[in-house]
Design an enzyme around this catalytic site. Structure first.
Site, PDB file in Angstrom:
ATOM      1  N   ALA A 234     -20.614  -5.823  27.357  1.00 37.04           N
ATOM      2  CA  ALA A 234     -21.715  -5.740  28.194  1.00 37.04           C
ATOM      3  C   ALA A 234     -22.188  -4.358  28.758  1.00 37.04           C
ATOM      4  O   ALA A 234     -23.371  -4.098  28.760  1.00 37.04           O
ATOM      5  CB  ALA A 234     -22.060  -6.846  28.819  1.00 37.04           C
ATOM      6  N   GLY A 237     -25.421  -3.964  30.728  1.00 39.13           N
ATOM      7  CA  GLY A 237     -26.200  -5.117  30.451  1.00 39.13           C
ATOM      8  C   GLY A 237     -27.677  -5.049  29.792  1.00 39.13           C
ATOM      9  O   GLY A 237     -28.498  -5.934  29.641  1.00 39.13           O
ATOM     10  N   GLY A 238     -27.831  -3.714  29.096  1.00 36.74           N
ATOM     11  CA  GLY A 238     -29.265  -3.478  28.686  1.00 36.74           C
ATOM     12  C   GLY A 238     -29.529  -4.694  27.568  1.00 36.74           C
ATOM     13  O   GLY A 238     -30.603  -5.002  27.586  1.00 36.74           O
ATOM     14  N   CYS A 355     -22.943   2.664  18.019  1.00 34.48           N
ATOM     15  CA  CYS A 355     -23.973   3.756  18.225  1.00 34.48           C
ATOM     16  C   CYS A 355     -23.256   5.038  17.525  1.00 34.48           C
ATOM     17  O   CYS A 355     -23.462   6.130  17.946  1.00 34.48           O
ATOM     18  CB  CYS A 355     -24.364   4.052  19.697  1.00 34.48           C
ATOM     19  SG  CYS A 355     -23.139   4.263  20.746  1.00 34.48           S
TER      20      CYS A 355
END
Length: 402
Positions: A234, A237-238, A355
Site C-alpha cells: 500500500a 495508500g493512494g 509503474c
C-alpha cells in the site's frame, strides 16, 4: 539576466548531494527551500528548474561541458568544479549566455554544436537504452523522449466527499484551472502548474493528486461496496483511498506495507478523505499472509519495481538504478505474486501492477505465474506509456482464481 553566484553555488551543492547520496531531487529541493525561506519566487523557480534539468539531462550536459562521457557516473569526479561545468553547459544551452564571473576555461570547453549519440542526448545509462531497444525496437527513441517530458499534474476526485463538477468549480474559485480527462472519469488535469495542496478543496478532502494512469489500476480491480479488499503493497495508500472512494466507503480494506511510516501517512490521509473502512497493518512476518489466506474478494499487488515508467517524475531514478536492481526486483515480484495470491477467495480478482515499462517486470512476470498456477487465468491487462498518452508508464493485469 543577472545570475548570482551564491544561488549557483546552492545548485551545485544540491546536485552533488543528489548524485552522491541516496537523497532524491524533490527532497533535496524541499530541504534547500526550508533552509532559505526568504528566497523570492523567481529564485525558487530558477533553482528548482536548474536542479531538475541538470538531473534529467545529466549525461548530455556533462558531455556538452567537454568532460569525458565515461566518467559521468563516477563518484570520484563529482565535485564543485565538474558539477559547476555541467550547470554552465545547461545554462548556456538554455539561454545562450554565461555569467560574467564564470571561469574562462570552463566557458571555452563548452561545445553545443557537437552531435550526440541518443543515449547521451536523451541522458540515459546505456543499459536502460539497450533494454528499451530490445523490447521496443521501433519505439524506444519515442519512449526515451517521452520519459524526459515534464509530467502534467492530475487530480483524483474523492467521490465520498465531492464530484467532478464540484471540484472544478471549487478550484476555479481559487484561481486554479483544470480539465476533465476522457479516459478516467474521476480524473482532472491541471492546465497550468499551481500549488493545489494549499487550496481549501484539498484540505476538505475533495481530491488527491494521483496520475491518471495510476487511477486506471484501481478501476481495473472492479470493486463494489461491501467487498473485502487487500492492498498488499500500500505505501502511503493512494490506491487504497481510491478503492475506498469506488466502494463508497462501505466494506473493508486492509492496507499492508513493510514500512510503518508510510502507513501512518495513510491514516492522516484517510481522515481528510472521510474514509473509515481502511485498516493498516505492518507486514512483519509471513504469518500476516497466512492469517489472510482465502479472505478477500479483491487483491491489489502494486509491487516494488524499477519505476521505469515514472522517470519523468523521478529523473534521478535512472542514475540510481542499476541493472542488478532489475534482476533482484524481478525475484521479489515473483515471490510477492506467489505468496499474496493465496489471500484470494475462489472466483475473486487480483490485479498485479507496476509503474514499469520493462516486460520482464510486467507481462513476462504474469506469464510465469500463470504457467506455475493453472488454477488462475488472465482476465484483462493494459499498458500505459508516456509517449502515447499524457499519463505516466504503467502495467496492470487482472487475474482470476478459478
Amino acid at each position: 539576466m543577472k545570475i548570482h553566484k551564491l544561488l549557483v553555488d546552492k545548485i551545485v551543492v544540491t546536485l552533488i548531494s543528489i548524485f552522491t547520496e541516496t537523497i532524491y531531487a524533490d527532497k533535496a529541493i524541499e530541504r534547500v527551500f526550508k533552509e532559505n525561506r526568504k528566497w523570492g519566487s523567481r529564485d525558487r523557480r530558477f533553482f528548482a528548474e536548474a536542479v531538475y534539468d541538470c538531473v534529467r539531462f545529466r549525461r548530455r550536459y556533462w558531455s556538452l561541458a567537454g568532460m569525458n562521457d565515461h566518467d559521468y557516473l563516477d563518484p570520484k569526479v563529482i565535485n564543485d568544479q565538474t558539477i559547476f561545468r555541467l550547470w554552465l553547459a545547461y545554462f548556456k544551452n538554455k539561454t545562450g549566455e554565461v555569467p560574467e564571473w564564470a571561469p574562462h576555461g570552463a566557458v571555452q570547453a563548452i561545445n553545443l554544436s557537437q552531435p550526440l549519440p541518443l543515449a547521451i542526448d536523451q541522458s540515459f545509462p546505456d543499459w536502460i537504452v539497450d533494454t528499451f531497444k530490445q523490447y521496443y525496437p521501433n519505439d524506444y527513441e519515442k519512449i526515451l523522449k517521452g520519459l524526459n517530458d515534464t509530467a502534467p499534474t492530475f487530480l483524483r476526485v474523492n467521490e465520498i466527499k465531492s464530484n467532478v463538477d464540484q471540484v472544478v468549480k471549487a478550484l476555479a474559485e481559487e484561481d486554479i484551472s483544470v480539465e476533465t480527462v476522457k479516459q478516467v472519469p474521476s480524473a482532472l488535469r491541471l492546465t497550468e502548474k499551481k500549488n493545489v495542496f494549499a487550496t481549501q478543496a484539498f484540505h476538505k478532502g475533495f481530491f488527491e493528486v494521483q496520475d491518471g494512469g495510476s487511477q486506471l489500476i484501481s478501476l481495473l480491480l472492479d470493486v463494489r461496496p461491501g467487498m473485502r479488499v487487500v492492498d498488499a503493497c500500500a505505501g502511503a495508500g493512494g490506491k487504497s483511498l481510491h478503492i475506498a472512494s469506488l466502494m463508497k466507503n462501505k466494506g473493508k480494506i486492509i492496507s499492508l506495507d513493510i514500512n510503518d511510516r508510510r502507513l501512518k501517512e495513510l491514516r492522516g490521509r484517510s481522515t481528510r478523505n472521510g474514509v473509515d473502512i481502511i485498516e493498516q497493518k505492518v507486514i512483519d512476518s509471513q504469518k500476516v499472509i497466512k492469517r489472510f489466506e482465502n479472505s478477500f474478494d479483491r487483491v491489489l499487488l502494486d509491487v516494488p519495481c524499477t519505476g521505469a515508467g515514472v522517470i519523468r517524475r523521478n529523473p534521478d531514478a535512472k542514475w540510481k538504478l542499476k541493472k542488478d536492481d532489475l534482476q533482484n526486483l524481478i525475484q521479489t515480484q515473483r515471490e510477492i505474486l506467489g505468496n499474496y495470491s493465496q489471500m484470494m477467495k475462489k472466483d475473486g480478482k487480483l490485479v498485479y501492477a507496476t509503474c514499469s515499462l520493462f516486460p520482464e517486470e510486467n507481462e513476462l512476470q504474469v506469464k510465469h505465474f500463470l504457467a506455475e498456477n493453472p488454477n488462475w487465468k488472465l482476465d484483462n491487462e493494459f499498458h500505459v506509456r508516456p509517449d502515447t498518452t499524457s499519463f505516466d508508464g504503467f502495467y496492470a493485469a487482472c487475474l482470476v482464481r478459478t
